[in-house]
Design an enzyme around this catalytic site. Sequence first.
Site, PDB file in Angstrom:
ATOM      1  N   HIS D 153       0.834  -1.212   0.000  1.00 57.65           N
ATOM      2  CA  HIS D 153       0.000   0.000   0.000  1.00 57.65           C
ATOM      3  C   HIS D 153       0.869   1.261   0.000  1.00 57.65           C
ATOM      4  O   HIS D 153       0.445   2.297   0.485  1.00 57.65           O
ATOM      5  CB  HIS D 153      -0.933   0.031   1.215  1.00 57.65           C
ATOM      6  N   SER D 274      13.799  21.022 -17.671  1.00 53.93           N
ATOM      7  CA  SER D 274      12.623  21.829 -17.939  1.00 53.93           C
ATOM      8  C   SER D 274      12.959  23.023 -18.808  1.00 53.93           C
ATOM      9  O   SER D 274      14.085  23.515 -18.808  1.00 53.93           O
ATOM     10  CB  SER D 274      12.073  22.310 -16.594  1.00 53.93           C
ATOM     11  N   LYS D 280      15.614  21.368 -12.511  1.00 53.86           N
ATOM     12  CA  LYS D 280      14.926  20.086 -12.570  1.00 53.86           C
ATOM     13  C   LYS D 280      15.650  19.015 -13.374  1.00 53.86           C
ATOM     14  O   LYS D 280      16.330  19.290 -14.346  1.00 53.86           O
ATOM     15  CB  LYS D 280      13.528  20.272 -13.164  1.00 53.86           C
ATOM     16  N   GLU D 287       8.420   8.064 -17.479  1.00 55.66           N
ATOM     17  CA  GLU D 287       7.022   8.484 -17.600  1.00 55.66           C
ATOM     18  C   GLU D 287       6.426   8.002 -18.921  1.00 55.66           C
ATOM     19  O   GLU D 287       5.273   7.582 -18.985  1.00 55.66           O
ATOM     20  CB  GLU D 287       6.913  10.004 -17.508  1.00 55.66           C
TER      21      GLU D 287
END
Lengths: 486, 486, 486, 486
Positions: D153, D274, D280, D287
């Site tokens: 979980h 970015s 970043k 992804e």
Amino acid sequence: MNDILRRRLTSGMDKDVARFISSMDVDRWIFEPDILVNKAHVMMLCEQNIVSKEDCSSILRALDTIKKGGFTSLDATLEDVHVAIESKVIELAGEAGSRMHTAKSRNDEVATCIRIALREEILEMMRELIALRKVLLNVADKNTSTIMPGFTHLQHAQPTTLAHHLIAHADAFKRDFDRIVDAYARVNLCPLGAGAFASTGFPINRERVAQLLGFDSLIENSMDAVSTRDFAIECIATFANTMVDLSRIAEEFILWSTPEFDFIELDDRYASTSSIMPQKKNPDALELIRAKTGSVGGELQSVLSICKALPYSYNRDLQEVTPHLIKATSTLRSSLRIMTGIIDTMQVKSDKMAAATHAGFITATELADTIVRETDIPFRTAHQVVGTLARSGQKPTLDQIDVASKKVTGKKLSELGLTQASLDKALDPEQSIQIRCIRGGPAPKETIRMTKDRMKQTSSDMKSLDQKVDKINAALRQLNAPVREK
Amino acid sequence: MNDILRRRLTSGMDKDVARFISSMDVDRWIFEPDILVNKAHVMMLCEQNIVSKEDCSSILRALDTIKKGGFTSLDATLEDVHVAIESKVIELAGEAGSRMHTAKSRNDEVATCIRIALREEILEMMRELIALRKVLLNVADKNTSTIMPGFTHLQHAQPTTLAHHLIAHADAFKRDFDRIVDAYARVNLCPLGAGAFASTGFPINRERVAQLLGFDSLIENSMDAVSTRDFAIECIATFANTMVDLSRIAEEFILWSTPEFDFIELDDRYASTSSIMPQKKNPDALELIRAKTGSVGGELQSVLSICKALPYSYNRDLQEVTPHLIKATSTLRSSLRIMTGIIDTMQVKSDKMAAATHAGFITATELADTIVRETDIPFRTAHQVVGTLARSGQKPTLDQIDVASKKVTGKKLSELGLTQASLDKALDPEQSIQIRCIRGGPAPKETIRMTKDRMKQTSSDMKSLDQKVDKINAALRQLNAPVREK
Amino acid sequence: MNDILRRRLTSGMDKDVARFISSMDVDRWIFEPDILVNKAHVMMLCEQNIVSKEDCSSILRALDTIKKGGFTSLDATLEDVHVAIESKVIELAGEAGSRMHTAKSRNDEVATCIRIALREEILEMMRELIALRKVLLNVADKNTSTIMPGFTHLQHAQPTTLAHHLIAHADAFKRDFDRIVDAYARVNLCPLGAGAFASTGFPINRERVAQLLGFDSLIENSMDAVSTRDFAIECIATFANTMVDLSRIAEEFILWSTPEFDFIELDDRYASTSSIMPQKKNPDALELIRAKTGSVGGELQSVLSICKALPYSYNRDLQEVTPHLIKATSTLRSSLRIMTGIIDTMQVKSDKMAAATHAGFITATELADTIVRETDIPFRTAHQVVGTLARSGQKPTLDQIDVASKKVTGKKLSELGLTQASLDKALDPEQSIQIRCIRGGPAPKETIRMTKDRMKQTSSDMKSLDQKVDKINAALRQLNAPVREK
Amino acid sequence: MNDILRRRLTSGMDKDVARFISSMDVDRWIFEPDILVNKAHVMMLCEQNIVSKEDCSSILRALDTIKKGGFTSLDATLEDVHVAIESKVIELAGEAGSRMHTAKSRNDEVATCIRIALREEILEMMRELIALRKVLLNVADKNTSTIMPGFTHLQHAQPTTLAHHLIAHADAFKRDFDRIVDAYARVNLCPLGAGAFASTGFPINRERVAQLLGFDSLIENSMDAVSTRDFAIECIATFANTMVDLSRIAEEFILWSTPEFDFIELDDRYASTSSIMPQKKNPDALELIRAKTGSVGGELQSVLSICKALPYSYNRDLQEVTPHLIKATSTLRSSLRIMTGIIDTMQVKSDKMAAATHAGFITATELADTIVRETDIPFRTAHQVVGTLARSGQKPTLDQIDVASKKVTGKKLSELGLTQASLDKALDPEQSIQIRCIRGGPAPKETIRMTKDRMKQTSSDMKSLDQKVDKINAALRQLNAPVREK
């Protein structure tokens, strides 16, 4: 490393990876929108005194040059169209170009580009849908007296007319049209100014950019603006729904083109033949429309699964949404166009339709109804009497009806008021259609009324479509005006 | 064979087959709607002099008796709820009962029942969505100054506030709400009177039935009326879109509940623990909302695939659509309710959020922007300077900035106007948020305005929802009035 | 708070939430497997001296009592069947019962239960698939000389036989069978002993438990054992593939039952009729098989989307997988059974099939082939000659062929060797079939051979299925032996 | 009209339609396979004396010329690659070329081409999967002592090691590999000779063609051979299952790369940054792998829906299957390659993993187990005692345990045998891992054994893969031998 973005990283990107994460292959779709977005953004920056008039002019001129060069003039090895255009602007306009990305991010930029490209597709799609509805209504108009078997479970059920049948399809496409109109209202909203998601500290004017780009309003919350693709899901879902409606009429035409049904013949321009069976004429285009319905359903599924459980705000996953949106859009547009052509050119074999209607015992329901009206026995009892007669598959005589009725009810129907005249009328498909003249029914009087009514709807839909297009064109004309020297 | 329908066939149905084609397990959902439909239909038949007042009263009384008996009082071995109710009416009302099915078919009947059941669910769902939006706005309202890291790619991107974040979700749910409102307009239309698909030869009054049942209008073309399930596809698609929005916030709360993030703590009432790991507190309800998003996507896919390429008019395939519609509807309703409770009761750990925001170099964008504003070097150059500084992951000093700038531009930024004061301001998350006060930005001034504005929207949405409910209730009250003896 | 798990939490669970996260409604499916799992686990704990013989006996007796009581005797308000059974065991066996959950977790327990329940379903499904293949081959065997039109694009293409057609379907179902056999090997593996995911510090014997439960081997890595549901995805995918094959034959039978095709008549036991059209005989069961194909596709989609991007190890999302697995399994099983009955009882109208084959110019390919063989002009030229003749849709005469050939090639084919005798033979469907006696072709000689061959395959498949079942039964018999007093 | 197929039709095809039904854009995938198929077919025709040696040589030479010209040398306006190649052969080889299509059809031709192209992709995919498993095992091998929190979980559950975690993933990919091997056996079968579906009257030798093309056997029944795409469904389903496994590890790496988890750092070559947030480092490739999992699921859904309810034999719908198969194949292949690179280059932060494991009370389960072993109180009671202690989230002292135990059981555990030494051991994550040395557990002894075992598996899998490839290459070498002059 001359990539304008990667200065924070110590090495270049692996080439396989670069290809894997690049969106350049589908960015062609948003090339022109990106030019528009950059123009509007820079014009606003200038109005807000964030960039100078000179820099603004230089950037606008560079953008015009890039637009003329076309998508293929960009550096295809870069990550996406936004970086490619910005790099080119910097190349063409020098330091001024380095100011273009002030107060925006690729996150709000790409969201804006997609919405611009999509709204254009949607507007064209609306036009295609109106054309399809019109051609259905035209053929319906010519066939209000063309009787045919109506089917349930693909079994002959009751007589109807081709007009009644085609108006049913036209009405389904009208709802598809309305759904797209509803979706449009949620598409034509401007995310620009949201930046990466936190908006910006520069004093920009988001309303002004929206107006310049022909948007109806803003996607206001800046985190929402870059995170959401719900408009894409909604559109693809609406397109999938429309494809289902197309697939249903395609299936019917495939069936009707078989030697077994033989209700229509497709025009040769919309058919193909076999590489080894020279006698064949195949409904390939219809089969592909049917198949592509499955494909658009798959695009929808992809997008739902991609967007599921993505934390806010932007994630690269969203990049994978766009190709599905493009595919779904272009598939629906071409399918609509092809279907319109097929219906416009196909030959209706009304004699075959009529013959099929007269064969068998398709008027059994009307007979049961007639028995109810003439003898006042309850419907369920009349249904039972006619049911026992129906086993033979043939139209019954009055004598046969009496025998059956005697068994079920103990009485002969002829003694309760059923006459030969009313039996003949009940068994005649044309009469059965004529009597069904309540709202929405197949009687010619009603289908003529419905056709007229729907023709008016298409005209009014076209008018409101044109207004949408005019509003956008007016905005873009201003944006694309020649750059004045300042 | 006492099945009221099978008189045409010479043998009963195989028991396995009967179970296979029966819809009785899901027909519970349309038990009450079917009572209503039969009532409205019979009252209209009476007004049109197709059945007598006496027969009408007998049938209405029988229907009231059946309603009291409840769904479980029906014969569960029959094919569906329509046959079961009609059989029971015949049992209770005798010959009068055999007249109830005059001028209708199960095809229009079931379509009408589904629309009635669905509209009720939708109206409740709208209520749940308003409740969810309200609770999001309430928590937002209390957290306009709660700073937190804003994420892109799940990396710290720029500072924002919890209010800004939650308003973004509320805005997504507002669009979901609007989509359901749009769908509702295509659901609340009456197919009754379409018969099997060809309408009927009896002089029925379709508008009257629609009015008695609280519908806004008709599905006019009778073939369309029984053939289409596009409203089901549209609704499930809208529900799936809403589930995606729920899954995104669920994912965030799951992440925020980990020891690593530790931004929130779920209330014990909304958590569970482990059968062998007694220290655990698990976000099970959130995980299930996330999972059920996949399930609703699957329901949508099922329905698209089922409806694809079905020739008109009714086919038994359409029966398989209904369970998916029910499942999608009830899943979304319960998920909305649970999510509202979770947000309402969770504890926000604003100190942890603030600490995470202050760690690292989350204000790099603001620093680049500040450099642009203070020194007028172009954004892309400023981005490059800050980029080289960012490798360390720490906030830079003015000296470090000058060193980096010297390398990139040949000049020190402190000499071009960058001061320690403006650097301090740029590096401070709170300042970075304050300055983002343009429309849709995270600055408290703007989030307070947005919250107020959206609170007004929820009130007005509630008002228009209540009007819909009132209109239907008024119609049904008339329909359920005690049967007057005649 | 008497929930045996929630001692770490300070409040009970909200009732709505409890209902939302409960799996009790679908746990009926794993009630008996859970009894087995607990038995095997406790017997092993006893053999390993982790629990005493006395405690072991008490627990086994309690489990037998619970099994007799049945699923409905459990406390339905608890979270799942595992907690419900453990609670009951504690109630019945006292302190001994509190030892049952030693060295296991619900995570490995539920994974084991699902695999046991699923393997049973799969074994039954294999049996159904063998039965279906057999009935197809039986009907094929009787129809090796039943000629019918073969279709491509639903147009008459070339003549074939019903046997050839049905063997094609049988071969597809053989592959479906093989796929399920392959999947079975990845299902019948034992996760027990994996604990929550980290296995356990108790000296358990995982191989022994696997053997007691009739598993072929272990899912070894304990984190993998509780995290994966790839076996569920594989099974549902295989079931969806099989449903697609069922839907294709269902579609054909629906078409063949129309008055237009009229190739078969369904037995009354597998048909239904209309509530208002008493003449109708509807193929409802076939339509539902077709529709349920869409549903099983949706179940697959749900599970793929649920499992996507779940971090290891167990997440509550996995609970949502099980209902989809159950639904897909039971849908396929019942669809297979119904289809077998339909084929077994339907009436083949061989006269209608033959008549359709003789109408039109279905032997055009054979004519082109004959021309190639008799005159040695190239195939593509022969195709062209026949193509121009085919426009009429009628079989051509030798004269007509000569006219056409003259135009295309400058020569008459009769002068190149084409005789009336060979033309007659080419145009005769039976001859066209006879000559197609290469491997896999429609000639009776070949279809008889193929039928025999496949009958042997079904026998051998049945044998290996029985071996699988026997192995499991032997293991379970030992497990279910009466508890000896110790 | 110079289209070699359309002589039966009186007009050309509408240009929009031609584009709509053309498959040329995806036929690039089967260009080389089609050359092979034509070669093998013609060589067999020659061996069977159906075409002469001279004609055979002319055709083979023409095919070699076309192969050298490449796909782009074909006439792109034609319907598909088969017609384009045949047209070109006729152009190059004259009348001989017109004999190439003797005894075959595009229906069996395209099915054969797809199987050839697919098997090549699958073989490469197997290689990628072996590489991925190896890199996982390599990293596991180096990290058998790298402790980390194991999650359920997404909460800290029990301690484990990175090796244990990565072997779990490797085992999942081993099953994916095996599934692809199983699917391969159903892919590498030859449909050629099936003709349009009815085979042919020419005395062809199907086994010989299969052998020349490197197939393992035939798809025997000729109607089955052209009708089925079950192998495509099976493959895409298997790919989708594998993508799900990839998405799960991708999700973990995305989480582990956040500043909150900070367990790994991606190599710069596999990260991006970015456009406006220079600090970043984004896990874009991960992804996209996650997102593409949704896309492959959608491809599967498309194909299931396309194939549903298609009557036999060939329908044009099947053409729409191929692009989905190509897309799914190439997506999985590139995703596997990228993931292998990411794992191979990422930096494991074992100190951060260890620190996270030592924080909190992750050894609660081991404490409960220890209590059972040391004091002989039942597990469920021990769970309760530890559960009440766990509320604090901190590791308990012996005194605290006694207080809690007293409340629950009336006794102090220290009096029942729990010592400080055993408590210390129970609370230590390393000890907790060491003790879990049963089969599949995280203890280094066991993970070292498992790693070795699986390394052997990859070698043996590579060997059997190479055998498959060699067999095909041997066949194709013969086929591609220079055309001897005859």
